[in-house]
Design an enzyme around this catalytic site. Structure first.
Site, PDB file in Angstrom:
ATOM      1  N   GLU A  89     -33.409  -1.718 -10.732  1.00  0.00           N
ATOM      2  CA  GLU A  89     -33.420  -0.773 -11.858  1.00  0.00           C
ATOM      3  C   GLU A  89     -32.770  -1.393 -13.083  1.00  0.00           C
ATOM      4  OE1 GLU A  89     -34.417   1.612 -13.403  1.00  0.00           O
ATOM      5  OE2 GLU A  89     -34.667   3.454 -12.250  1.00  0.00           O
ATOM      6  N   ASP A  90     -33.150  -0.910 -14.254  1.00  0.00           N
ATOM      7  CA  ASP A  90     -32.491  -1.353 -15.480  1.00  0.00           C
ATOM      8  C   ASP A  90     -31.128  -0.675 -15.616  1.00  0.00           C
ATOM      9  OD1 ASP A  90     -33.675   1.139 -15.816  1.00  0.00           O
ATOM     10  OD2 ASP A  90     -34.498   0.719 -17.800  1.00  0.00           O
ATOM     11  N   ARG A 136     -37.638  -2.698 -26.275  1.00  0.00           N
ATOM     12  CA  ARG A 136     -37.599  -3.388 -24.974  1.00  0.00           C
ATOM     13  C   ARG A 136     -37.569  -4.896 -25.115  1.00  0.00           C
ATOM     14  NH1 ARG A 136     -38.691   0.524 -21.044  1.00  0.00           N
ATOM     15  NH2 ARG A 136     -40.207   2.132 -21.604  1.00  0.00           N
ATOM     16  N   ASP A 157     -28.016   6.138 -14.741  1.00  0.00           N
ATOM     17  CA  ASP A 157     -27.309   7.017 -15.675  1.00  0.00           C
ATOM     18  C   ASP A 157     -26.788   8.228 -14.889  1.00  0.00           C
ATOM     19  OD1 ASP A 157     -26.486   8.420 -17.893  1.00  0.00           O
ATOM     20  OD2 ASP A 157     -28.446   8.633 -18.800  1.00  0.00           O
ATOM     21  N   PHE A 199     -25.788   5.649 -25.470  1.00  0.00           N
ATOM     22  CA  PHE A 199     -27.189   5.274 -25.296  1.00  0.00           C
ATOM     23  C   PHE A 199     -27.380   3.829 -25.742  1.00  0.00           C
ATOM     24  CE2 PHE A 199     -31.660   4.940 -26.383  1.00  0.00           C
ATOM     25  CZ  PHE A 199     -32.237   5.492 -25.258  1.00  0.00           C
TER      26      PHE A 199
HETATM   27  P1  IMP Z   1     -31.046   8.706 -14.534  1.00  0.00           P
HETATM   28  O1  IMP Z   1     -32.035   9.418 -13.648  1.00  0.00           O
HETATM   29  O2  IMP Z   1     -30.280   9.676 -15.376  1.00  0.00           O
HETATM   30  O3  IMP Z   1     -30.133   7.795 -13.759  1.00  0.00           O
HETATM   31  O4  IMP Z   1     -31.871   7.880 -15.596  1.00  0.00           O
HETATM   32  C1  IMP Z   1     -32.399   6.685 -15.282  1.00  0.00           C
HETATM   33  C2  IMP Z   1     -33.422   6.251 -16.313  1.00  0.00           C
HETATM   34  O5  IMP Z   1     -33.154   6.795 -17.613  1.00  0.00           O
HETATM   35  C3  IMP Z   1     -33.359   4.755 -16.497  1.00  0.00           C
HETATM   36  O6  IMP Z   1     -34.178   4.093 -15.587  1.00  0.00           O
HETATM   37  C4  IMP Z   1     -33.792   4.579 -17.937  1.00  0.00           C
HETATM   38  O7  IMP Z   1     -35.184   4.481 -18.002  1.00  0.00           O
HETATM   39  C5  IMP Z   1     -33.336   5.836 -18.619  1.00  0.00           C
HETATM   40  N1  IMP Z   1     -32.054   5.637 -19.341  1.00  0.00           N
HETATM   41  C6  IMP Z   1     -30.840   6.104 -18.997  1.00  0.00           C
HETATM   42  N2  IMP Z   1     -29.891   5.748 -19.885  1.00  0.00           N
HETATM   43  C7  IMP Z   1     -30.532   5.028 -20.836  1.00  0.00           C
HETATM   44  C8  IMP Z   1     -30.082   4.341 -22.035  1.00  0.00           C
HETATM   45  O8  IMP Z   1     -28.895   4.336 -22.411  1.00  0.00           O
HETATM   46  N3  IMP Z   1     -31.051   3.706 -22.750  1.00  0.00           N
HETATM   47  C9  IMP Z   1     -32.365   3.677 -22.367  1.00  0.00           C
HETATM   48  N4  IMP Z   1     -32.817   4.279 -21.258  1.00  0.00           N
HETATM   49  C10 IMP Z   1     -31.915   4.951 -20.499  1.00  0.00           C
HETATM   50 MG    MG Z   2     -35.850   2.991 -15.655  1.00  0.00          MG
END
Ligand code: IMP
Ligand code: MG
Length: 178
Positions: A102-103, A168, A106, A155
């Site tokens: 994963e990138d 990206r 969050d 963010f």
């Molecule tokens: P989660 O389900 O809240 O953990 O969100 C995960 C996804 O939200 C990641 O795979 C990203 O695609 C996106 N995401 C969360 N935080 C950021 C950020 O700070 N910048 C860009 N994308 C984010």
């Molecule tokens: Mg993602």
């Protein structure tokens, strides 16, 4: 590095390309040592992890495979919490060591849901590798053994991560200024 503009927001330098490359190389070495002999299947979660996955895989020195999956839940700068279906997994993961790439993690909701879907397919084990983790936003319990940076809740954009589809391509990572 200077402050940059992506769409309507400005972003300040946060992690340089060099810092990222150093940590990704270290993580690749760690994964290679720990998963030696297991022929792991890396599952890169599109789109955000495509650059991280490309660099991480070149730092993996053991036999392995990679496949690309998609599970989308995010719009703009706020998580919708609405996770859609897993798409693109054609490989049989039964009995395999799977590493989800994963990138960023969050809230952790995306990963939690994805793990649930994967575990039903009877892999030997599933490990998580994430370039970035925001521990302050985590809403679920997740074991993330492979991670490059723990970061604050701001963010961020760049190195695969987008703001409404843009940014990206940036080689470094920037955080929003306001
Ligand atoms: P989660 O389900 O809240 O953990 O969100 C995960 C996804 O939200 C990641 O795979 C990203 O695609 C996106 N995401 C969360 N935080 C950021 C950020 O700070 N910048 C860009 N994308 C984010
Ligand atoms: Mg993602």
């Amino acid at each position: 590095m200077e402050t940059i503009q992506v769409r309507d927001r400005s972003f300040a330098p946060f992690l340089s390309a060099e810092e990222i490359q150093t940590r990704v190389a270290e993580l690749g070495a760690k994964i290679s040592a720990e998963l030696q002999g297991k022929r792991p299947l890396f599952l890169a979660v599109l789109s955000g992890s495509f650059i991280f996955a490309a660099d991480l895989l070149r730092a993996i020195s053991i036999p392995c495979e990679i496949a690309f999956i998609r599970v989308s839940s995010y719009e703009g700068t706020g998580s919708t919490g609405q996770v859609k279906q897993l798409m693109g997994l054609k490989e049989d993961i039964a009995g395999r060591t799977v590493v989800v790439v994963e990138d960023i993690i969050d809230s952790g909701l995306t990963m939690k849901e994805l793990l649930g879907i994967l575990v039903e397919k009877n892999p030997a084990e599933v490990k998580i590798a994430s370039l970035l983790v925001k521990p302050g936003n985590m809403q679920v319990e997740l074991d993330i053994p492979y991670r490059c940076f723990d970061i604050p809740n701001d963010f961020i954009v760049g190195y695969g991560l987008d703001y409404d589809g843009e940014g990206r391509n940036l080689p470094a990572i920037y955080k929003v200024t306001e």
